[in-house]
Scaffold this motif. Structure first.
Motif, PDB file in Angstrom:
ATOM      1  N   LYS A   1       2.071   0.019 -13.430  1.00  0.00           N
ATOM      2  CA  LYS A   1       1.454  -0.903 -12.469  1.00  0.00           C
ATOM      3  C   LYS A   1       0.505  -1.880 -13.171  1.00  0.00           C
ATOM      4  N   ASP A   2      -0.264  -1.352 -14.127  1.00  0.00           N
ATOM      5  CA  ASP A   2      -1.270  -2.172 -14.811  1.00  0.00           C
ATOM      6  C   ASP A   2      -0.683  -3.091 -15.871  1.00  0.00           C
ATOM      7  N   THR A   3       0.496  -2.765 -16.389  1.00  0.00           N
ATOM      8  CA  THR A   3       1.011  -3.492 -17.562  1.00  0.00           C
ATOM      9  C   THR A   3       2.318  -4.231 -17.347  1.00  0.00           C
ATOM     10  N   VAL A   4       3.026  -3.968 -16.250  1.00  0.00           N
ATOM     11  CA  VAL A   4       4.402  -4.473 -16.132  1.00  0.00           C
ATOM     12  C   VAL A   4       4.484  -5.997 -16.151  1.00  0.00           C
TER      13      VAL A   4
ATOM     14  N   THR B   1       5.461  -1.057  -6.015  1.00  0.00           N
ATOM     15  CA  THR B   1       6.280   0.157  -5.962  1.00  0.00           C
ATOM     16  C   THR B   1       5.679   1.270  -6.808  1.00  0.00           C
ATOM     17  N   VAL B   2       5.417   0.976  -8.070  1.00  0.00           N
ATOM     18  CA  VAL B   2       4.897   2.031  -8.950  1.00  0.00           C
ATOM     19  C   VAL B   2       3.482   2.435  -8.550  1.00  0.00           C
ATOM     20  N   GLY B   3       2.747   1.510  -7.940  1.00  0.00           N
ATOM     21  CA  GLY B   3       1.417   1.872  -7.436  1.00  0.00           C
ATOM     22  C   GLY B   3       1.531   2.913  -6.337  1.00  0.00           C
ATOM     23  N   ALA B   4       2.507   2.709  -5.438  1.00  0.00           N
ATOM     24  CA  ALA B   4       2.733   3.677  -4.360  1.00  0.00           C
ATOM     25  C   ALA B   4       3.202   5.018  -4.922  1.00  0.00           C
ATOM     26  N   LEU B   5       4.111   4.974  -5.879  1.00  0.00           N
ATOM     27  CA  LEU B   5       4.621   6.209  -6.484  1.00  0.00           C
ATOM     28  C   LEU B   5       3.509   6.973  -7.194  1.00  0.00           C
ATOM     29  N   SER B   6       2.598   6.248  -7.833  1.00  0.00           N
ATOM     30  CA  SER B   6       1.474   6.898  -8.513  1.00  0.00           C
ATOM     31  C   SER B   6       0.611   7.659  -7.509  1.00  0.00           C
ATOM     32  N   LEU B   7       0.373   7.035  -6.357  1.00  0.00           N
ATOM     33  CA  LEU B   7      -0.422   7.702  -5.308  1.00  0.00           C
ATOM     34  C   LEU B   7       0.301   8.934  -4.771  1.00  0.00           C
ATOM     35  N   ILE B   8       1.621   8.823  -4.583  1.00  0.00           N
ATOM     36  CA  ILE B   8       2.406   9.960  -4.075  1.00  0.00           C
ATOM     37  C   ILE B   8       2.324  11.136  -5.038  1.00  0.00           C
ATOM     38  N   MET B   9       2.497  10.855  -6.330  1.00  0.00           N
ATOM     39  CA  MET B   9       2.464  11.936  -7.328  1.00  0.00           C
ATOM     40  C   MET B   9       1.080  12.586  -7.407  1.00  0.00           C
ATOM     41  N   LEU B  10       0.051  11.764  -7.290  1.00  0.00           N
ATOM     42  CA  LEU B  10      -1.310  12.318  -7.331  1.00  0.00           C
ATOM     43  C   LEU B  10      -1.566  13.191  -6.107  1.00  0.00           C
TER      44      LEU B  10
ATOM     45  N   GLY C   1      -2.343  10.011   2.945  1.00  0.00           N
ATOM     46  CA  GLY C   1      -2.578   8.902   3.866  1.00  0.00           C
ATOM     47  C   GLY C   1      -2.585   7.566   3.137  1.00  0.00           C
ATOM     48  N   ASP C   2      -3.247   7.531   1.952  1.00  0.00           N
ATOM     49  CA  ASP C   2      -3.276   6.289   1.165  1.00  0.00           C
ATOM     50  C   ASP C   2      -1.866   5.896   0.714  1.00  0.00           C
ATOM     51  N   ALA C   3      -1.092   6.905   0.290  1.00  0.00           N
ATOM     52  CA  ALA C   3       0.271   6.634  -0.161  1.00  0.00           C
ATOM     53  C   ALA C   3       1.128   6.111   0.991  1.00  0.00           C
ATOM     54  N   PHE C   4       0.948   6.699   2.162  1.00  0.00           N
ATOM     55  CA  PHE C   4       1.709   6.270   3.340  1.00  0.00           C
ATOM     56  C   PHE C   4       1.410   4.806   3.664  1.00  0.00           C
ATOM     57  N   LYS C   5       0.137   4.456   3.654  1.00  0.00           N
ATOM     58  CA  LYS C   5      -0.242   3.067   3.959  1.00  0.00           C
ATOM     59  C   LYS C   5       0.339   2.100   2.926  1.00  0.00           C
ATOM     60  N   GLN C   6       0.300   2.513   1.666  1.00  0.00           N
ATOM     61  CA  GLN C   6       0.825   1.664   0.593  1.00  0.00           C
ATOM     62  C   GLN C   6       2.314   1.383   0.807  1.00  0.00           C
ATOM     63  N   CYS C   7       3.048   2.410   1.211  1.00  0.00           N
ATOM     64  CA  CYS C   7       4.495   2.247   1.423  1.00  0.00           C
ATOM     65  C   CYS C   7       4.808   1.507   2.716  1.00  0.00           C
ATOM     66  N   GLN C   8       4.018   1.757   3.741  1.00  0.00           N
ATOM     67  CA  GLN C   8       4.328   1.224   5.073  1.00  0.00           C
ATOM     68  C   GLN C   8       4.129  -0.288   5.159  1.00  0.00           C
ATOM     69  N   TYR C   9       3.107  -0.789   4.464  1.00  0.00           N
ATOM     70  CA  TYR C   9       2.732  -2.186   4.665  1.00  0.00           C
ATOM     71  C   TYR C   9       3.221  -3.122   3.552  1.00  0.00           C
ATOM     72  N   LYS C  10       4.069  -2.630   2.648  1.00  0.00           N
ATOM     73  CA  LYS C  10       4.633  -3.485   1.603  1.00  0.00           C
ATOM     74  C   LYS C  10       6.105  -3.763   1.929  1.00  0.00           C
TER      75      LYS C  10
ATOM     76  N   ASN D   1       8.488  -5.183   0.262  1.00  0.00           N
ATOM     77  CA  ASN D   1       9.513  -4.919  -0.747  1.00  0.00           C
ATOM     78  C   ASN D   1       9.806  -3.432  -0.905  1.00  0.00           C
ATOM     79  N   LEU D   2       8.925  -2.553  -0.374  1.00  0.00           N
ATOM     80  CA  LEU D   2       9.201  -1.121  -0.416  1.00  0.00           C
ATOM     81  C   LEU D   2      10.045  -0.693   0.775  1.00  0.00           C
TER      82      LEU D   2
END
Length: 758
Positions: free
Chosen positions: A163-166, A182-191, A224-233, A235-236
């Motif tokens: 997310k930081d370097t792509v 996308t990878v930001g959301a995946l990072s939150l899900i994994m955490l 909850g944070d991961a859900f919001k990240q996925c729901q409101y983007k 391209n996801l």
């Protein structure tokens, strides 16, 4: 309830690393031993990529270790090779991990000549495989829980790093799977899943309910944070993958909240807050009921629901019959604390515990480039010092030739060849005479033509590819989404223009040498004749034996001997200057390690000053000595000339001897210039061949990239749904659309380009 989300791996096309990397190694490291070592390392790197990306991988830590080793090697090799579109050009093609594509168009993919892109995609697979390994763990034992937590945190860190370097790594729009969103959301899900594992471990270890409640509440927040990240983007939401993931995230958010309330209710009961206990259990029951009604096909909450309902029934019964405590509203309850025990793993290579750099002995490109510039500076310093001495020697020889020295001192008889002239004649004959020079002059045009042809052919390759690229860009407009060849080739064209300029200057220098040869050709021819013919060609004069042994002759001979000594000292000094060596590579490596960068100019100039300052002083002292001596020689020669018997024959003889001496000096200089010119052209041929290889490699890579992009553009366009509306009646969905009137099938791709990607 233990439903965990894992991520599919990206798939890559095969890439031949051996050919381009081997060409670079062969060109850059001529020493046989290190070249062989690096060529073997290139083969190993190619095998490592095939093992990491070219076959299915088991969901096991050993498979992850292979990918980690490849990623570490990419990080280690990046600063040691000039990976770029216009230097060492390697095109990597990767498919979107989530885009399954259609029957006709296939999944979305992107081909880029960027090692940063390869690193990003490999790191994505590190994270994806880590998520799969974590999901496979047995969570009924301690070992499985610890492993799952470790791998989820690694996956979170890897996705976060992407997310930081792509964007900086690619310098263009990435495919959707590796976009920052996308990878930001995946990072939150994994955490969130890592935190969930810690909650499960705490439950398994029967830790205090207060601790378990905080862990569960923190996990609920993460989900909850991961859900919001996925729901409101936007391209996801287009990905079917995330359409499947969203319900799981929503369910887990509720489940973790319910668990937090359940364990907090136990704490309330222990503190005899029976009304709070009931309120929290009621809230927990509502949460699991929501999950059961909305997300039952994704997550089962039957066991948790039964546990909460049993506790709620018992709590209500006790309160109704014994405690009669008031049940507060949920909104009035104290907030449950949070305890985050997880942290995304920092991505700091090497990530593999078994990593060994295949190119450990190869110095980074920053050091190689600094060494190249340093060597240029050193060569300029050496050439300046040597050139200064040679110019001074040529000046000295010219002055002496104009004074007919030392021949005038040797020619006191007036009827024989002076010893110095005879020696000069023998020297020319030994060096090959006129034939040697004429052969060298004859070879120069052939060498020049060869170099021009190599340069012209190299630039023509760039021209042809750029023309094709421009034509396709005109046809497809913005769909032709790659760097224009004209922009990419600017450094190569600048390099080519420099070579062209060098060749033009070389032609001018060749002409100067030829003109000088033509000027002295007759006298050089005379010096090549047998001694009796040379003697006959030199006019006789009245003898001047009266000067033999005079003081002025002795003084002149002493001064000429001192000048000869200065010339010999310069030859020795030149050898010493050329032999100076210093391990500048270590200096640059130390600077890079300490400062993270190399101030080449400062370090090089300081070291060169230290190495050559003493030699510079000796050169200047030699020049001053020569200047002083030449002044003395000219004064003594005036006295010598005034004592000589002057007549027409003597003047004619002296003039011929001067020309013969000058012809010898010119012969030596012309021969040296021609040999240097021949060496220059031969060295330039090697450089131009490397330039040609560079052009050939980048053109080949661009053609490969062009074919991939053209295939992608045409395939996506030809089967685009909007084409169906362009002709009536509608064709069968699996049949090709009819050609437009007046347009052949072979041009249909271009004709319909404006409708692509709408």
């Amino acid at each position: 309830m233990a439903t965990f989300i894992s991520v599919p791996l990206k798939k890559s096309s095969e890439v031949d690393l051996v050919k381009p990397l081997s060409k670079f190694v062969t060109a850059s490291y001529p020493a046989a031993e290190e070249q062989g070592e690096y060529l073997r390392a290139v083969e190993e790197l190619n095998k490592l990529r095939k093992n990491a990306l070219g076959r299915p991988l088991d969901k096991h830590e050993s498979s992850l270790e292979i990918i980690l080793r490849y990623y570490d090697q990419l990080c280690a090799v990046e600063p040691k090779f000039p990976f770029s579109e216009n230097q060492l050009c390697l095109t990597f093609t990767w498919k979107d991990a989530f885009d399954k594509g259609s029957l006709f168009s296939g999944s979305a993919k992107l081909a880029l000549a960027s090692l940063g892109y390869e690193k990003t995609c490999v790191l994505f697979n590190v994270a994806a495989l880590a998520s799969q390994i974590a999901a496979e763990q047995n969570l009924d034992n301690d070992e499985g829980l610890k492993a799952a937590a470790k791998f989820y945190q690694l996956a979170s860190g890897a996705f976060g790093h992407i997310k930081d370097t792509v964007l900086s790594a690619l310098n263009r729009e990435p495919t959707g799977d590796i976009s920052p969103e996308t990878v930001g959301a995946l990072s939150l899900i994994m955490l969130a899943q890592a935190q969930e594992v810690f909650f499960l471990k705490a439950t398994s270890d029967k830790m205090k309910d207060a601790v378990i409640a905080k862990l569960a509440n923190q996990a609920a927040d993460f989900f909850g944070d991961a859900f919001k990240q996925c729901q409101y983007k936007d391209n996801l939401s287009k990905y079917f993958y995330f359409q499947e993931v969203l319900p799981v995230l929503a369910a887990k958010h509720c489940i973790m909240q319910a668990n937090a309330e359940l364990h907090q209710s136990i704490l309330a009961k222990q503190k005899k807050r029976f009304g709070e206990e009931i309120a929290r259990l009621q809230h927990a029951a509502e949460l699991v009921k929501t999950v059961a009604s909305r997300y039952d096909e994704y997550v089962s909450v039957k066991d948790l629901s039964d546990k909460i309902n049993r506790a709620l029934t018992a709590a209500k019964k006790d309160n109704d019959f014994i405690y009669h405590d008031r049940v507060p509203e949920v909104k009035d309850l104290d907030h449950i604390g949070k305890a985050a025990l997880v942290k995304a793993t920092a991505i700091t290579p090497p990530l593999s515990q078994k990593f060994t750099d295949l190119f450990e002995k190869m110095v980074p490109m920053a050091v190689q480039q600094s060494m190249s510039i340093y060597n240029q500076r050193k060569a300029e310093t050496v050439n300046r010092l040597v050139g200064t001495m040679r110019e001074a020697t040529n000046l000295c020889n010219g002055v002496l030739a104009s004074l007919n020295l030392p021949a005038a001192l040797e020619d006191l008889s007036g009827d024989s060849i002076p010893q110095s002239i005879a020696e000069k004649a023998r020297s020319i004959v030994q060096q090959g005479g006129l034939q040697s020079i004429e052969q060298l002059i004859k070879d120069l045009p052939e060498l020049l033509t060869r170099n021009r042809e190599i340069l012209d052919e190299s630039l023509k390759m760039l021209d042809d590819e750029e023309t094709t690229d421009n034509e396709l860009r005109t046809k497809f407009n913005q769909r032709w989404s790659r760097t224009p060849s004209g922009d990419l080739y600017k450094p190569l064209r600048t390099e080519g223009a420099n070579f062209r300029n060098i060749l033009d200057k070389a032609v001018q220098a060749d002409q100067v040498v030829k003109d000088r040869y033509n000027t002295h050709c007759d006298m050089i021819t005379l010096l090549c004749k047998p001694e009796n013919e040379l003697n006959a060609a030199i006019p006789s004069a009245n003898p001047t034996r009266t000067l033999q042994g005079s003081e002025v002759v002795n003084v002149l001979r002493s001064q000429l001997a001192q000048l000869d000594e200065i010339k010999k000292e310069r030859e020795t000094l030149e050898g010493e200057i050329k032999a100076v060596t210093f391990d500048m590579c270590t200096t640059f490596l130390t600077a890079l390690a300490q400062d993270g960068a190399i101030n080449e100019e400062q370090l090089s100039l300081a070291q060169l000053d230290q190495l050559y300052s003493a030699y510079n002083q000796r050169v200047q002292a030699s020049l001053r000595s020569q200047e002083e001596l030449l002044g003395q020689v000219q004064t003594s020669h005036q006295e010598f000339s005034s004592l000589k018997q002057s007549n027409t024959e003597a003047n004619q003889r002296e003039e011929v001897l001067k020309k013969l001496a000058a012809a010898h000096d010119s012969y030596v200089e012309i021969s040296s210039n021609l040999r240097e010119g021949t060496k220059f052209y031969n060295d330039l041929t090697e450089i131009l061949l490397k330039f040609q290889n560079k052009c050939s490699d980048i053109v080949f890579a661009r053609k490969t990239e062009r074919d991939e992009l053209l295939k992608y553009v045409l395939t996506r366009f030809l089967f685009h749904p909007k084409l169906a509306s362009l002709s009536k009646p509608r064709p069968h969905p699996y049949s090709l659309p009819p050609p437009f009137f007046g347009i052949s099938l072979q041009n249909i791709y271009v004709a319909r380009a404006p409708f692509m990607f709408h």
